[in-house]
Design a protein around this motif. Structure first.
Motif, short mmCIF file in Angstrom:
data_model
loop_
_atom_site.label_atom_id
_atom_site.label_comp_id
_atom_site.label_asym_id
_atom_site.label_seq_id
_atom_site.Cartn_x
_atom_site.Cartn_y
_atom_site.Cartn_z
N LEU A 175 -113.32 47.22 105.38
CA LEU A 175 -113.91 45.67 104.88
C LEU A 175 -114.09 44.48 106.55
CD1 LEU A 175 -114.37 43.26 103.13
CD2 LEU A 175 -111.79 43.03 102.87
N THR A 176 -113.14 44.59 107.27
CA THR A 176 -113.53 43.49 108.83
C THR A 176 -114.57 43.87 109.74
OG1 THR A 176 -111.07 43.68 108.27
CG2 THR A 176 -111.86 43.18 110.58
N ALA A 177 -114.74 44.99 109.95
CA ALA A 177 -115.70 45.91 110.21
C ALA A 177 -117.18 45.28 109.60
CB ALA A 177 -115.66 46.74 110.78
N LEU A 201 -118.79 55.72 115.47
CA LEU A 201 -120.17 56.00 115.11
C LEU A 201 -120.94 56.76 114.38
CD1 LEU A 201 -119.69 57.39 118.17
CD2 LEU A 201 -121.16 55.09 118.16
N LEU A 202 -119.69 57.63 113.57
CA LEU A 202 -120.41 58.44 112.57
C LEU A 202 -120.19 58.12 111.17
CD1 LEU A 202 -121.35 61.28 111.84
CD2 LEU A 202 -118.51 61.80 110.66
N VAL A 203 -119.20 56.75 111.12
CA VAL A 203 -119.55 56.23 109.78
C VAL A 203 -120.66 55.35 109.74
CG1 VAL A 203 -117.11 56.45 109.11
CG2 VAL A 203 -117.53 54.26 110.10
N ASN A 204 -121.29 54.55 110.67
CA ASN A 204 -122.31 53.54 111.21
C ASN A 204 -123.89 54.41 110.70
OD1 ASN A 204 -121.35 50.63 111.31
ND2 ASN A 204 -120.21 51.71 112.69
N CYS A 205 -123.88 55.69 111.67
CA CYS A 205 -124.52 56.48 111.18
C CYS A 205 -125.55 57.14 110.02
CB CYS A 205 -124.86 57.49 112.65
SG CYS A 205 -125.12 56.76 114.13
N LEU A 206 -124.01 57.06 109.01
CA LEU A 206 -124.51 57.23 107.90
C LEU A 206 -124.75 56.84 107.30
CD1 LEU A 206 -121.86 59.91 107.82
CD2 LEU A 206 -124.08 60.40 107.50
N THR A 207 -124.07 55.61 107.65
CA THR A 207 -124.61 54.21 105.97
C THR A 207 -125.65 53.28 106.40
OG1 THR A 207 -122.49 52.88 107.15
CG2 THR A 207 -122.09 54.09 105.65
N ALA A 258 -120.92 45.46 100.02
CA ALA A 258 -120.04 46.10 98.79
C ALA A 258 -120.21 47.87 99.14
CB ALA A 258 -120.14 45.47 97.95
N ALA A 259 -121.36 48.39 98.80
CA ALA A 259 -121.29 49.88 98.85
C ALA A 259 -121.15 50.25 99.75
CB ALA A 259 -123.11 49.81 98.62
N VAL A 260 -121.55 49.72 101.31
CA VAL A 260 -121.78 50.16 102.47
C VAL A 260 -120.02 49.92 102.70
CG1 VAL A 260 -121.88 49.63 105.25
CG2 VAL A 260 -123.50 49.59 103.05
N TRP A 261 -119.35 48.80 102.57
CA TRP A 261 -117.95 48.92 102.68
C TRP A 261 -117.19 50.17 102.33
CZ3 TRP A 261 -115.22 47.69 98.06
CH2 TRP A 261 -113.15 48.00 98.63
N LEU A 262 -117.24 49.79 100.96
CA LEU A 262 -117.01 51.28 99.79
C LEU A 262 -116.86 53.07 100.74
CD1 LEU A 262 -114.70 52.08 97.77
CD2 LEU A 262 -117.18 51.92 96.47
N ALA A 263 -118.08 52.51 100.95
CA ALA A 263 -118.74 54.79 102.08
C ALA A 263 -117.59 54.49 103.02
CB ALA A 263 -119.68 54.00 101.78
N GLU A 264 -118.08 53.39 103.84
CA GLU A 264 -117.06 53.53 105.35
C GLU A 264 -115.66 54.44 104.43
OE1 GLU A 264 -118.22 51.11 108.03
OE2 GLU A 264 -120.27 51.36 108.51
N ALA A 265 -115.28 52.90 103.97
CA ALA A 265 -113.68 53.31 104.07
C ALA A 265 -113.30 54.59 103.39
CB ALA A 265 -112.84 51.91 102.86
N LEU A 266 -114.16 55.26 102.42
CA LEU A 266 -113.57 56.32 102.39
C LEU A 266 -114.01 57.26 103.08
CD1 LEU A 266 -115.95 56.31 97.84
CD2 LEU A 266 -113.04 56.42 98.83
N ARG A 303 -104.30 57.30 104.52
CA ARG A 303 -104.48 56.68 103.16
C ARG A 303 -103.65 55.26 103.13
NH1 ARG A 303 -106.26 60.33 101.95
NH2 ARG A 303 -105.45 62.32 101.34
N GLY A 304 -103.73 54.76 102.23
CA GLY A 304 -103.10 53.28 101.95
C GLY A 304 -104.36 52.36 101.47
N PRO A 305 -104.28 50.60 102.33
CA PRO A 305 -104.90 49.92 102.04
C PRO A 305 -105.75 49.57 103.99
CG PRO A 305 -103.15 49.00 102.63
CD PRO A 305 -102.48 50.30 102.36
N LEU A 306 -105.21 51.17 104.31
CA LEU A 306 -105.62 50.30 106.12
C LEU A 306 -107.35 50.57 106.47
CD1 LEU A 306 -105.70 50.36 109.10
CD2 LEU A 306 -105.03 52.68 109.02
#
Length: 120
Positions: free
Chosen positions: A105-107, A38-44, A79-87, A96-99
């Motif tokens: 990316l999947t979501a 919920l948080l990553v989506n409400c921020l991005t 792409a910016a949203v993907w990176l922001a949510e991943a970070l 850690r790692g690619p997870l």
């Protein structure tokens, strides 16, 4: 598409992806996974929506335009949203790692594809 509907569809798609995958793959509790989803989506989502509807560099909304630049702007924005949510996942949950990158990316791909299918 109204903002509330766009946000609702995004949450409908992305929250289950994060809520199922994070406990299974990232050893994150179900409650923390749901909160993070919920948080990553409400921020991005709000900045993405603002940019695509009123912050387009030309001053005109990018959504609904027939401009050839729109697909490029949309993909770069996603792409910016993907990176922001991943970070956010990486540092917020200590992943850690690619997870976090793979999950984000999947979501985001799933919700983008649903949006493209629903909006002609």
């Amino acid at each position: 598409m109204p903002y509330a509907l766009a946000l609702g569809l995004t949450l409908l798609v992305e929250v289950p992806v994060y809520s199922v995958a994070l406990p299974a793959l990232g050893r994150v509790s179900a409650g923390r996974a749901l909160t993070a989803a919920l948080l990553v989506n409400c921020l991005t989502h709000p900045p993405l929506w603002w940019f695509l509807t009123s912050g387009f560099p030309s001053g005109a909304p990018a959504t609904g335009t027939t401009s050839a630049a729109y697909p490029v702007v949309l993909l770069l924005s996603e792409a910016a949203v993907w990176l922001a949510e991943a970070l956010l996942l990486r540092y917020g949950l200590g992943l850690r790692g690619p997870l976090p990158y793979a999950l984000s990316l999947t979501a985001n791909t799933a919700s983008l594809l649903l949006g493209l299918l629903l909006v002609p």
